[in-house]
Design a protein around this motif. Structure first.
Motif, short mmCIF file in Angstrom:
data_model
loop_
_atom_site.label_atom_id
_atom_site.label_comp_id
_atom_site.label_asym_id
_atom_site.label_seq_id
_atom_site.Cartn_x
_atom_site.Cartn_y
_atom_site.Cartn_z
N VAL A 1 0.83 -1.16 0.37
CA VAL A 1 0.30 0.19 0.02
C VAL A 1 0.43 1.65 0.35
O VAL A 1 1.53 1.18 0.82
N GLY A 2 0.40 1.96 -0.76
CA GLY A 2 1.19 3.53 -1.02
C GLY A 2 2.04 3.80 -1.89
O GLY A 2 3.38 5.05 -1.86
N GLU A 3 2.76 2.13 -1.98
CA GLU A 3 3.64 2.35 -3.77
C GLU A 3 2.74 3.10 -5.05
O GLU A 3 1.97 3.00 -5.28
N GLU A 4 4.37 3.01 -6.10
CA GLU A 4 3.42 4.11 -7.06
C GLU A 4 3.17 3.08 -7.75
O GLU A 4 4.57 2.07 -8.77
N LEU A 5 1.61 2.06 -8.04
CA LEU A 5 1.85 1.10 -8.61
C LEU A 5 1.36 1.42 -9.82
O LEU A 5 1.61 0.27 -11.25
N LYS A 6 1.97 2.32 -10.86
CA LYS A 6 2.11 2.84 -12.57
C LYS A 6 3.18 2.18 -12.73
O LYS A 6 3.57 1.63 -13.69
N VAL A 7 4.67 1.84 -11.72
CA VAL A 7 5.66 1.29 -11.99
C VAL A 7 5.41 0.07 -11.26
O VAL A 7 5.32 -0.63 -10.69
N SER A 8 6.07 -1.03 -12.53
CA SER A 8 5.24 -2.46 -12.57
C SER A 8 6.38 -3.33 -11.77
O SER A 8 7.78 -3.42 -11.77
N SER A 9 6.31 -4.03 -10.83
CA SER A 9 6.98 -4.85 -9.87
C SER A 9 6.88 -6.54 -10.82
O SER A 9 7.54 -7.27 -9.76
N VAL A 10 6.61 -6.63 -12.39
CA VAL A 10 6.69 -7.53 -12.87
C VAL A 10 8.52 -7.62 -13.47
O VAL A 10 8.37 -6.40 -13.78
N PRO A 11 10.04 -8.79 -13.08
CA PRO A 11 10.44 -9.28 -13.43
C PRO A 11 10.04 -9.03 -14.59
O PRO A 11 9.62 -9.43 -15.80
N ASN A 12 10.96 -9.44 -15.74
CA ASN A 12 11.29 -9.20 -17.53
C ASN A 12 12.16 -10.84 -17.52
O ASN A 12 11.60 -11.13 -19.13
N ALA A 13 12.79 -11.25 -16.58
CA ALA A 13 12.72 -12.65 -16.92
C ALA A 13 12.82 -12.97 -15.05
O ALA A 13 12.87 -12.75 -14.03
N MET A 14 12.95 -14.70 -15.07
CA MET A 14 13.30 -14.84 -13.78
C MET A 14 14.31 -16.87 -13.61
O MET A 14 13.85 -16.60 -14.45
N LEU A 15 14.92 -15.98 -12.19
CA LEU A 15 15.22 -17.37 -12.33
C LEU A 15 15.32 -18.11 -11.53
O LEU A 15 15.89 -17.31 -10.02
N LEU A 16 15.37 -19.22 -11.36
CA LEU A 16 14.77 -19.86 -9.83
C LEU A 16 15.88 -20.90 -9.66
O LEU A 16 15.84 -21.80 -10.23
N PHE A 17 16.27 -20.97 -8.18
CA PHE A 17 16.90 -21.98 -7.19
C PHE A 17 15.77 -23.36 -6.61
O PHE A 17 15.10 -22.11 -6.03
N ASN A 18 15.46 -23.89 -6.98
CA ASN A 18 14.33 -25.32 -6.29
C ASN A 18 13.74 -24.41 -5.11
O ASN A 18 13.63 -24.53 -4.28
N PRO A 19 13.11 -23.79 -6.65
CA PRO A 19 11.75 -22.74 -5.73
C PRO A 19 10.81 -22.96 -5.63
O PRO A 19 9.86 -24.67 -5.39
N VAL A 20 10.42 -22.61 -3.88
CA VAL A 20 8.49 -23.31 -3.71
C VAL A 20 7.43 -22.52 -5.18
O VAL A 20 7.67 -21.36 -4.70
N ILE A 21 6.88 -23.31 -5.19
CA ILE A 21 6.32 -23.50 -6.54
C ILE A 21 4.62 -23.43 -6.59
O ILE A 21 3.92 -22.94 -7.07
N ASP A 22 4.43 -24.18 -4.95
CA ASP A 22 3.23 -24.19 -4.79
C ASP A 22 2.89 -25.01 -3.03
O ASP A 22 3.73 -25.69 -2.20
N THR A 23 1.62 -23.64 -2.77
CA THR A 23 1.90 -24.05 -1.35
C THR A 23 0.51 -24.38 -0.55
O THR A 23 0.37 -24.72 0.26
N THR A 24 0.29 -25.62 -1.67
CA THR A 24 -0.64 -26.60 -1.66
C THR A 24 -0.26 -27.62 -0.72
O THR A 24 1.06 -27.65 -0.21
N GLU A 25 -1.58 -28.60 -0.05
CA GLU A 25 -0.94 -29.77 0.60
C GLU A 25 -0.07 -30.79 -1.04
O GLU A 25 0.81 -31.89 -0.13
N LYS A 26 -0.09 -30.44 -1.56
CA LYS A 26 1.00 -30.74 -3.08
C LYS A 26 2.45 -30.24 -2.78
O LYS A 26 3.03 -31.33 -3.21
N GLY A 27 3.13 -29.56 -2.00
CA GLY A 27 4.04 -28.85 -1.42
C GLY A 27 4.62 -28.60 -0.64
O GLY A 27 4.56 -29.01 0.09
N TYR A 28 5.28 -27.22 -0.26
CA TYR A 28 5.54 -26.68 0.66
C TYR A 28 5.08 -25.28 1.22
O TYR A 28 4.82 -24.17 0.58
N GLY A 29 4.72 -25.19 2.56
CA GLY A 29 4.15 -24.22 3.39
C GLY A 29 2.65 -24.24 3.16
O GLY A 29 2.26 -22.78 4.10
N LEU A 30 2.28 -24.62 3.37
CA LEU A 30 0.51 -24.94 3.89
C LEU A 30 0.19 -24.28 5.47
O LEU A 30 -0.35 -23.53 5.34
#
Length: 286
Positions: free
Chosen positions: A157-186
């Motif tokens: 809240v309060g940030e300049e949302l007109k500037v995107s927080s979305v990167p132009n590419a992603m480089l992921l090392f053993n990422p948590v990619i599912d936070t349901t019971e099928k993955g990690y972090g539920l």
């Protein structure tokens, strides 16, 4: 006494020469990117040699692992220095964690999005290209990097949302990619919100190019999770490549700086493949 002083001077001179030949894994600069009720958050910046503000270099922003509960930006110092030596500005970002700040994974995601946005807003000061921003990280940090590219909303809240927080590419090392019971972090995100920041549940057309490194024997983040994410990404026309490391467990990618017992064989392998990925995207500074 005189001889002792001479020996001390010779030792210091010798040490300085040795030090000059060694790689420094300390950041060249630290910058505050966000002030929260709990703490101020910093970016640990690694710069290429002779870097200038007028440069428009690619930048990679790393988020450390630690289950959203702990961890240190030092985890990615070695990777950051590797990329800075090859002309890419590299940043290892701080974010709030449960053990220090009593925060949730949702707060962590907001911090990660704030970091990407801040880097883009301050592109001219950092000497980077705002259209060549790479989000990266390992484990829970890989989750945060993935969330910047996949999860819509959950902005600070309060940030300049007109500037995107979305990167132009992603480089992921053993990422948590599912936070349901099928993955990690539920347990950490809660049953009622289990898919809210679960990248596997939000795959759609138009997500940025992604490269994932993952060990097939990972007992923390199931290998199946990244296989499924990669399949979902490619099915809708996104570019997502999974590079599997057979028999490797969680955190296999850490280099010898962060894990003293590790060799740099796998570290070098992931770095070389990451550079190939960057070259394909034209995310190399010339």
């Amino acid at each position: 006494m005189k001889n002792s002083k001479i020996l001390l001077i010779l030792f210091l001179i010798s040490f300085s020469f040795i030090a000059k030949g060694q790689v420094s894994y300390e950041p060249d600069e630290t910058l505050i990117y966000k002030t929260t009720p709990q703490t101020t958050l910093k970016l640990h910046v690694f710069k290429p040699e002779k870097h200038k503000k007028k440069d428009k270099r690619p930048v990679v922003v790393f988020f450390f692992g630690g289950g959203w509960s702990g961890g240190s930006p030092k985890q990615f110092y070695q990777q950051a220095r590797y990329f800075s030596e090859r002309g890419i500005v590299a940043i290892s970002a701080e974010y709030r964690v449960f053990k220090k700040h009593n925060t949730t994974p949702f707060d962590c995601v907001r911090d990660a999005k704030s970091a990407i946005r801040w880097v883009r807003v301050h592109a001219s000061e950092l000497g980077i290209d705002p259209d060549r921003v790479i989000a990266s990280g390992g484990s829970a940090g890989g989750h945060l990097a993935a969330c910047t590219g996949v999860i819509e909303g959950n902005e600070e809240v309060g940030e300049e949302l007109k500037v995107s927080s979305v990167p132009n590419a992603m480089l992921l090392f053993n990422p948590v990619i599912d936070t349901t019971e099928k993955g990690y972090g539920l347990k950490k995100v809660g049953e009622a919100r289990k898919t809210e920041i679960s990248p596997c549940s939000h795959v759609r057309e138009g997500i940025v190019p992604t490269l994932i490194f993952h060990g097939t024997a990972d007992k923390t983040v199931p290998f199946e999770n990244v296989q499924r994410f990669t399949k979902l990404m490619n099915e809708v026309g996104n570019s997502c490549e999974l590079i599997a490391y057979e028999g490797e467990g969680h955190g296999f990618f850490n280099g010898s700086f962060f894990r003293k017992k590790n060799t740099d064989v796998i570290f070098n392998s992931t770095m070389e493949k990451a550079m190939e990925f960057f070259k394909e995207l034209k995310f190399i500074y010339k």
